[in-house]
Design a protein around this motif. Sequence first.
Motif, PDB file in Angstrom:
ATOM      1  N   VAL A   1       0.840  -1.201   0.000  1.00 11.49           N
ATOM      2  CA  VAL A   1       0.000   0.000   0.000  1.00 11.49           C
ATOM      3  C   VAL A   1       0.873   1.249   0.000  1.00 11.49           C
ATOM      4  N   TYR A   2       0.400   2.290  -0.685  1.00 14.10           N
ATOM      5  CA  TYR A   2       1.002   3.618  -0.548  1.00 14.10           C
ATOM      6  C   TYR A   2       0.324   4.319   0.622  1.00 14.10           C
ATOM      7  N   PHE A   3       1.128   4.734   1.595  1.00 20.51           N
ATOM      8  CA  PHE A   3       0.625   5.516   2.727  1.00 20.51           C
ATOM      9  C   PHE A   3       1.135   6.954   2.590  1.00 20.51           C
ATOM     10  N   GLY A   4       0.457   7.869   3.262  1.00 25.12           N
ATOM     11  CA  GLY A   4       0.946   9.241   3.294  1.00 25.12           C
ATOM     12  C   GLY A   4       0.003  10.128   4.087  1.00 25.12           C
ATOM     13  N   ARG A   5       0.512  11.235   4.567  1.00 25.91           N
ATOM     14  CA  ARG A   5      -0.359  12.272   5.106  1.00 25.91           C
ATOM     15  C   ARG A   5      -0.923  13.022   3.913  1.00 25.91           C
ATOM     16  N   ALA A   6      -2.161  13.453   4.028  1.00 26.10           N
ATOM     17  CA  ALA A   6      -2.833  13.960   2.823  1.00 26.10           C
ATOM     18  C   ALA A   6      -3.630  15.226   3.079  1.00 26.10           C
ATOM     19  N   TYR A   7      -3.901  15.920   1.971  1.00 27.80           N
ATOM     20  CA  TYR A   7      -4.787  17.087   2.006  1.00 27.80           C
ATOM     21  C   TYR A   7      -6.221  16.598   1.953  1.00 27.80           C
TER      22      TYR A   7
END
Length: 476
Positions: free
Chosen positions: A470-476
């Motif tokens: 999975v691609y994880f990230g903090r997001a807008y």
Amino acid sequence: MADKKVEAITSMEEDFAQWYTDTVVKADLTGYTSVKGFMVLKPAGYAIWELIQKQLDERFKATGVENVYLPMLIPEGLLQKEKDHVEGFAPEVAWVTHGGLNELQEKLCVRPTSETLFCDFYQKDITSYRDLPKVYNQWCSVVRWEKETRPFLRSREFLWQEGHTAHATEEEAQERTIQMLNVYADFCEEVLAIPVVKGQKTEKEKFAGAVATYTIEALMHDGKALQSGTSHNFGDGFAKAFGVQFTDKDNQLKYVHQTSWGVTTRLIGAIIMVHGDDNGLKLPPRVAPVQVMIVPIQQKKEGVLEKAEELCERLSAISRVKVDATDKSPGFKFAECEMRGVPLRVEIGPRDIENNQCVVVRRDTGEKMTVSIDELENKVVELLETIQKDMLETARAHRDSHTYTAVTWDEFKDTIENRPGFIKAMWCGETECEENIKAETGASTRCMPFEQESLSDVCVCCGKPAKKMVYFGRAY
């Protein structure tokens, strides 16, 4: 830079959120209104949307899409028909309770999205397999009562397109769902110069009422992710809730299979945050309302303004071009040109005219070159193409260098705290684990990419057997 128009821009490194707001305001893209979260799209901002709309619409129509327009108000009873869907949107709905001075017998919702309207329409419009497929799209605005608002990224009213299709079979619906996701991905890369990751949303992150949601995810300059377009396969769930049936070739009554897909003015926010710098906007040529700005130097001198206008007329056959004939100083004009993201600036003054040349400046790299006036058309065509390609490559290099791999939980936490960007990691497939990751790190699952890799055998968080990368990230 002389006459620095951009002195009021906060630098990206200092405060990215403030830099973004400053850029939007100084580049004159939007204006504030008397109602919080509702923005004015000024000419400079709306012109970008028009170019997005025009080029996307052409791509849609090439796949057989037809445009329609449905009402903006939805009766409460209609909205209630699909349980998951209404629960997903209930907190953001704006309601109309009065018509003139009279209270309405039934509240009307201002559309947050139009699935229920299309289902109601299709229920009346589709009776036979001969009526299928219906491949419709509408360009409109929607209203969602967001708590926190920011121009383009999250406003209470925003412009978008929403495609809604109906098909005879599950396979056709799935094919259309992926086809439209690919249209979005190609558009972002080829027109907006934004590279994206394509994949499927997790069960937790999918659209309310969908069987499956697919997404394109882009990485902003500050390392946060931005969901830039989604395509949903609804299966026959909505059709069953709304009674959308057709008689098939075998004379059996069957439910249609539906899809929905959309992108919004949020794409303008993506352009700003992927390409911009401390001098303001940096627009890819294909969505730049003005691709070439001609700046006359010492314009009061005889023949200078006339020459600038002559060059403008010549270049208008191959580009969107303007002359800045205002009485501002050249330095101010240069700064304004940069702030607004104009891809090419052409400077022409008395000495240039004498030497049959002009100075051409690239916005993306700042590179200046002297070009023969006789060769100007050829050079402008060549440079606009080069800038378009280079901006995509620069954005891709930034994304790739800010995409990390985490195999252990400590590695994951360290990366999310200290190296903003995408994190590729293995996941067990459990929603509980996904929620724990978000609660502890603020990182959400962006997508399960179509291009899967096996980074390890176990989930990065809980250590159970891994099911997906999975691609994880903090997001807008």
